[in-house]
Design an enzyme around this catalytic site. Structure first.
Site, short mmCIF file in Angstrom:
data_model
loop_
_atom_site.label_atom_id
_atom_site.label_comp_id
_atom_site.label_asym_id
_atom_site.label_seq_id
_atom_site.Cartn_x
_atom_site.Cartn_y
_atom_site.Cartn_z
N ARG A 23 0.83 -1.21 0.00
CA ARG A 23 0.00 0.00 0.00
C ARG A 23 0.86 1.26 0.00
O ARG A 23 0.64 2.19 -0.79
CB ARG A 23 -0.93 0.02 1.21
CG ARG A 23 -1.93 1.17 1.17
CD ARG A 23 -2.63 1.40 2.49
NE ARG A 23 -1.76 2.05 3.48
CZ ARG A 23 -2.19 2.44 4.69
NH1 ARG A 23 -3.45 2.21 5.04
NH2 ARG A 23 -1.35 3.03 5.53
N SER A 40 6.26 -14.56 -2.00
CA SER A 40 5.39 -15.68 -1.67
C SER A 40 6.28 -16.87 -1.31
O SER A 40 7.38 -16.70 -0.78
CB SER A 40 4.46 -15.99 -2.83
OG SER A 40 3.59 -17.05 -2.53
N SER A 41 5.84 -18.07 -1.62
CA SER A 41 6.63 -19.28 -1.36
C SER A 41 6.10 -20.39 -2.25
O SER A 41 4.92 -20.40 -2.62
CB SER A 41 6.52 -19.70 0.10
OG SER A 41 7.06 -21.00 0.30
N TYR A 82 2.70 -20.81 8.08
CA TYR A 82 3.60 -20.14 7.13
C TYR A 82 3.02 -20.18 5.72
O TYR A 82 2.95 -19.15 5.04
CB TYR A 82 4.97 -20.80 7.15
CG TYR A 82 5.92 -20.25 6.11
CD1 TYR A 82 6.62 -19.08 6.35
CD2 TYR A 82 6.09 -20.90 4.89
CE1 TYR A 82 7.48 -18.55 5.39
CE2 TYR A 82 6.95 -20.39 3.92
CZ TYR A 82 7.64 -19.22 4.18
OH TYR A 82 8.48 -18.72 3.22
N LYS A 98 1.67 -17.01 3.25
CA LYS A 98 2.21 -16.73 1.92
C LYS A 98 1.15 -16.92 0.83
O LYS A 98 1.20 -16.26 -0.22
CB LYS A 98 3.41 -17.62 1.64
CG LYS A 98 4.61 -17.34 2.54
CD LYS A 98 5.21 -15.97 2.28
CE LYS A 98 6.54 -15.79 2.98
NZ LYS A 98 7.19 -14.51 2.63
#
EC number: 1.1.-.-
Length: 263
Positions: A128, A144-145, A159, A163
């Site tokens: 933002r 991310s993952s 976790y 993500k």
């Protein structure tokens, strides 16, 4: 396409959580391509200053700014400081994050909040504030993952869930940010050999607590058809691509970077 499209000369980049590990590599790679860089840290001040020194030694400018990305006011102030110092902001790479393992039956509310505060809420408000501060045509790159949506991992719901939200953020934010010609994407790393790699990698391997560091490496490398473990610079180079003019038509995407391990 000219190779110059991959350069970042004249750009200003901010990388959260860049005092160490993947974030440090991202900051250094951005600097190598000509960007001036804001190195953000929360506690690792000595490490952040070393990253700044490396970037300056490579030929561009850099400063370190302390901010906890879980605190919205600190995020906004950090970006204000970046613009005040360099006169503009063109690239924001959100890298700061926490890892967590725990069986469903054992996860506490405090642990849930600890992880989501940084990995999810933190990244949302970094994005933002990035939108508010970035120049027209800027870049937002979240983290991310590969466990977010491709593959489930035991004892990793908190976790992975934290993500997984990033993937949705990226798709929606890319639409909102289009009015400033800002692209929004995410990188989704797999096994990357950072300073915390050996301890964390063991959690992904059944019986991994009994493995030597060499055996952990062998197991992680075996998952990839390229037969090696990922390095922080592997992530940094992809972030640099997304930050460059070469990626001006790439937005709303999550790029998995795991050497083909999850396919």
């Amino acid at each position: 396409m000219s190779v110059d499209n991959f350069r970042l000369d004249g750009k200003v980049a901010l990388v959260t959580g860049s005092g160490r590990g993947i974030g440090a590599a991202i900051a250094i790679e951005l600097g190598k391509r000509g960007a001036n860089v804001v190195v953000n840290y929360s506690r690792a001040v000595a490490e952040a200053n070393k990253v700044v020194e490396t970037i300056i030694a490579n030929g561009t400018k850099a400063i370190a700014i302390k901010a906890d990305v879980g605190e919205i006011d600190q995020v906004a102030k950090m970006m204000d400081q970046a613009v005040e110092h360099f006169g503009q902001l063109d690239i924001v790479s959100s890298n700061a994050g926490l890892v967590s393992f725990g069986h469903l039956k054992d996860v506490t509310g405090d642990e849930f909040d600890r992880v989501f505060r940084v990995n999810t809420r933190g990244q949302f408000f970094v994005a933002r504030e990035a939108y508010r501060h970035l120049s027209v045509g800027g870049r937002i790159i979240l983290t991310s993952s590969n466990t977010a949506s491709i593959k489930g991992v035991p004892k990793h719901a908190i976790y992975s869930g934290s993500k997984g939200a990033i993937d949705t953020f990226v798709r929606c934010m890319a639409i909102d940010a289009g009015d400033k010609k800002i692209t929004v994407n995410a990188v989704a790393p797999g096994a990357i050999k950072t300073d915390m790699y050996a301890a964390v990698a063991r959690e992904y391997i059944p019986g991994g607590d009994k493995f030597t560091d060499e055996q952990v490496d062998e197991c992680a490398a075996w998952l990839s058809p390229l037969e090696r473990v990922g390095l922080p610079a592997d992530i940094g180079r992809v972030v640099c691509f997304l930050a460059s003019d070469a990626a001006e038509w790439v937005s709303g995407k999550i790029l998995g970077i795991d050497g083909g391990a999850f396919r």
